[in-house]
Motif scaffolding. Sequence first.
Motif, PDB file in Angstrom:
ATOM      1  N   GLY A 239       0.798  -1.221   0.000  1.00  0.00           N
ATOM      2  CA  GLY A 239       0.000   0.000   0.000  1.00  0.00           C
ATOM      3  C   GLY A 239       0.826   1.263   0.000  1.00  0.00           C
ATOM      4  N   HIS A 240       0.125   2.406  -0.168  1.00  0.00           N
ATOM      5  CA  HIS A 240       0.830   3.682  -0.369  1.00  0.00           C
ATOM      6  C   HIS A 240       1.385   4.303   0.910  1.00  0.00           C
ATOM      7  CE1 HIS A 240      -2.784   5.409   1.202  1.00  0.00           C
ATOM      8  NE2 HIS A 240      -3.485   5.354   0.071  1.00  0.00           N
ATOM      9  N   SER A 241       1.142   3.687   2.077  1.00  0.00           N
ATOM     10  CA  SER A 241       1.552   4.315   3.327  1.00  0.00           C
ATOM     11  C   SER A 241       2.595   3.529   4.103  1.00  0.00           C
ATOM     12  CB  SER A 241       0.319   4.534   4.217  1.00  0.00           C
ATOM     13  OG  SER A 241      -0.563   5.470   3.622  1.00  0.00           O
ATOM     14  N   ALA A 242       3.097   2.436   3.561  1.00  0.00           N
ATOM     15  CA  ALA A 242       4.070   1.605   4.275  1.00  0.00           C
ATOM     16  C   ALA A 242       5.482   2.145   4.063  1.00  0.00           C
ATOM     17  CB  ALA A 242       3.960   0.157   3.814  1.00  0.00           C
ATOM     18  N   THR A 243       5.755   3.303   4.651  1.00  0.00           N
ATOM     19  CA  THR A 243       7.068   3.932   4.467  1.00  0.00           C
ATOM     20  C   THR A 243       8.182   3.091   5.073  1.00  0.00           C
ATOM     21  OG1 THR A 243       6.682   5.248   6.465  1.00  0.00           O
ATOM     22  CG2 THR A 243       6.105   6.249   4.374  1.00  0.00           C
ATOM     23  N   ASP A 244       7.873   2.335   6.134  1.00  0.00           N
ATOM     24  CA  ASP A 244       8.899   1.496   6.750  1.00  0.00           C
ATOM     25  C   ASP A 244       9.403   0.433   5.778  1.00  0.00           C
ATOM     26  OD1 ASP A 244       6.466   0.184   6.786  1.00  0.00           O
ATOM     27  OD2 ASP A 244       6.396  -0.063   8.962  1.00  0.00           O
ATOM     28  N   GLY A 363       9.548  13.437  -2.466  1.00  0.00           N
ATOM     29  CA  GLY A 363       8.099  13.451  -2.309  1.00  0.00           C
ATOM     30  C   GLY A 363       7.667  12.943  -0.953  1.00  0.00           C
ATOM     31  N   MET A 364       8.322  11.913  -0.466  1.00  0.00           N
ATOM     32  CA  MET A 364       8.034  11.385   0.873  1.00  0.00           C
ATOM     33  C   MET A 364       8.265  12.454   1.939  1.00  0.00           C
ATOM     34  SD  MET A 364       7.050   8.140   1.230  1.00  0.00           S
ATOM     35  CE  MET A 364       7.248   6.451   0.686  1.00  0.00           C
ATOM     36  N   LYS A 365       9.347  13.199   1.785  1.00  0.00           N
ATOM     37  CA  LYS A 365       9.677  14.239   2.764  1.00  0.00           C
ATOM     38  C   LYS A 365       8.621  15.339   2.755  1.00  0.00           C
ATOM     39  CE  LYS A 365      14.641  13.397   2.191  1.00  0.00           C
ATOM     40  NZ  LYS A 365      15.899  13.928   1.571  1.00  0.00           N
ATOM     41  N   LEU A 366       8.192  15.752   1.560  1.00  0.00           N
ATOM     42  CA  LEU A 366       7.166  16.793   1.476  1.00  0.00           C
ATOM     43  C   LEU A 366       5.864  16.299   2.083  1.00  0.00           C
ATOM     44  CD1 LEU A 366       6.092  19.523   0.462  1.00  0.00           C
ATOM     45  CD2 LEU A 366       5.618  18.425  -1.747  1.00  0.00           C
ATOM     46  N   ARG A 367       5.483  15.086   1.798  1.00  0.00           N
ATOM     47  CA  ARG A 367       4.260  14.507   2.349  1.00  0.00           C
ATOM     48  C   ARG A 367       4.303  14.526   3.870  1.00  0.00           C
ATOM     49  NH1 ARG A 367       2.442   8.355   0.847  1.00  0.00           N
ATOM     50  NH2 ARG A 367       3.778   7.739   2.600  1.00  0.00           N
ATOM     51  N   ARG A 368       5.405  14.077   4.414  1.00  0.00           N
ATOM     52  CA  ARG A 368       5.546  14.025   5.874  1.00  0.00           C
ATOM     53  C   ARG A 368       5.529  15.424   6.481  1.00  0.00           C
ATOM     54  NH1 ARG A 368       4.356  12.260  10.493  1.00  0.00           N
ATOM     55  NH2 ARG A 368       6.007  11.829  11.971  1.00  0.00           N
ATOM     56  N   GLY A 489       1.122   0.954  -3.578  1.00  0.00           N
ATOM     57  CA  GLY A 489       2.338   1.225  -2.820  1.00  0.00           C
ATOM     58  C   GLY A 489       3.597   1.099  -3.634  1.00  0.00           C
ATOM     59  N   ALA A 490       3.570   0.233  -4.637  1.00  0.00           N
ATOM     60  CA  ALA A 490       4.726   0.061  -5.502  1.00  0.00           C
ATOM     61  C   ALA A 490       4.720   1.034  -6.671  1.00  0.00           C
ATOM     62  CB  ALA A 490       4.762  -1.374  -6.027  1.00  0.00           C
ATOM     63  N   GLY A 491       3.629   1.787  -6.822  1.00  0.00           N
ATOM     64  CA  GLY A 491       3.548   2.782  -7.877  1.00  0.00           C
ATOM     65  C   GLY A 491       2.941   2.279  -9.167  1.00  0.00           C
TER      66      GLY A 491
END
Length: 515
Positions: A239-244, A363-368, A489-491
């Motif tokens: 999924g799109h939220s599993a940053t770990d 993009g992850m950094k901006l989202r966070r 999550g994988a795009g």
Amino acid sequence: MSKIFQNIEIPIDQDLEEKLQWLMPEHGPYRILRQSVDARRSHSPHFVYSVEVAEKGETLNIPEFDLEKINKPQDRPLIVGTGPAGLFAALRFVERGVPCVLFERGSDSGERIKGINQFWRYGKLDTRNNVCFGEGGAGLYSDGKLITRIKSPHIPYVMNRLVQFGAPAEIQWLSNPHVGSDRIRRVIPKMREFLKANGCEIHFNTQVTEILFEGKQVAGVRTEHGTEFKSPHVVLATGHSATDMIEHLHEAGVHLDGKSFAMGLRVEHSQAAINKIQYRQFSEHPKLGAANYKLAHHNNDTGIGVYSFCMCPGGYVLSSGTEADGIVVNGMSNYNRNSPFANAAIVVSIDHGKNFGKDTFGGMKLRRELETRAYQAIVKQGGSRELPAQNLMDFLYGTNSKTGPRALRAGSSPSGALNVRLDELLPKEMRNRIREGFENFQRSMKGFLTEDAQVYGVESRTSCPVRVTRNEESLQSISHAGLYPAGEGAGYAGGITSAACDGIRIAEKIIELIK
């Protein structure tokens, strides 16, 4: 022999069967292939049908999608995540006679809803069971919409199987198919029990913390409990939220790419207002139901697009973050779409290369950053679980009305809302592009800009800003054989249906190797 009639126009006060009787007086059974509403003509909204009709005395050949089972399955594929991609990959495996193992960090849907309700009511976040994590994935509590832009031969199969597990039959022919968040919660458990009865081993409350490799080949997975499961085939559907998991893959040397995505706000109107805009004097006609909309604006000078996304007629705005110090908004509708509100994400396209260059995680950094700022704005107002919101016209003009017609009003969010200057919270470029989009939308939907509407922030989980890059033919990671990145999550997907189809494609690729 059956005949197919396309683009049959039926006024809202007339009946399809009467039209078919005129087109084919001596007809037998029929089935609807597609149904939509066309409200573009000011004088007469009408339904548009495509229908297959059998001759009198004949029967229709309804596809059942019977699948050939393979005779000698070897290693059990491992599937990480029980969202649409993971569930439909598992379904395809078991229907083809291939046992598999499915892992989910969260609980089954019955336990999951308890965690979600605790969060909405009391602000107590369960990091395993929330709007993004748990059985069913993000789509389970994000409206149950099955709209997709992809062209896939697997779409009819997906719809057919959802109906078999309890979804309404009309999803097979409606132009905007919709299960509803209330009904899809009853579909998923039936699907789970079918999987378990047919060779799928499911592990809830079991987070996969490590993908095991032997050189550049997948060897299996290790869970948070320290248990290892061996297999040369791992379907990654987190999924799109599993940053770990994204961070783990990066550390393991799996090839990742930054991906363009979209972010913005969610706008909420009264459903009556949207009905009036779309259906005019017919807005209260019982056959028409809750109206929806789809809007887009492209700036030719900047190349930036603004568009509506995940429009929820008769819906609710949800708090759907996965970190205790971040706020995310999303939307959903139940099957009957009977909330007095309509909402939709209004998002800005963000080009990865132009905005972040070679920073894969830009993009992850901006989202966070924006999710954290939204949470801090609520804490500053004395809140904890509420959503930041602002009157639509205040957002447009950069003002802050605490009283009068622009004062914040009770909306649909079960978490409540507090007045926050979202026009100041968003980056300047994003704010300006959204304002430009709103002004453009007013031209195509007179009445869209109104003091009776408000915006919520931030809509940041439209898709994952990082792609686990895969080979177009084998669907395996371009750096590690046996790793199959799947779904949002994988795009490689953008909704329930496209993610489900992606999971099916991957299952079939693995079956080609093992049969």
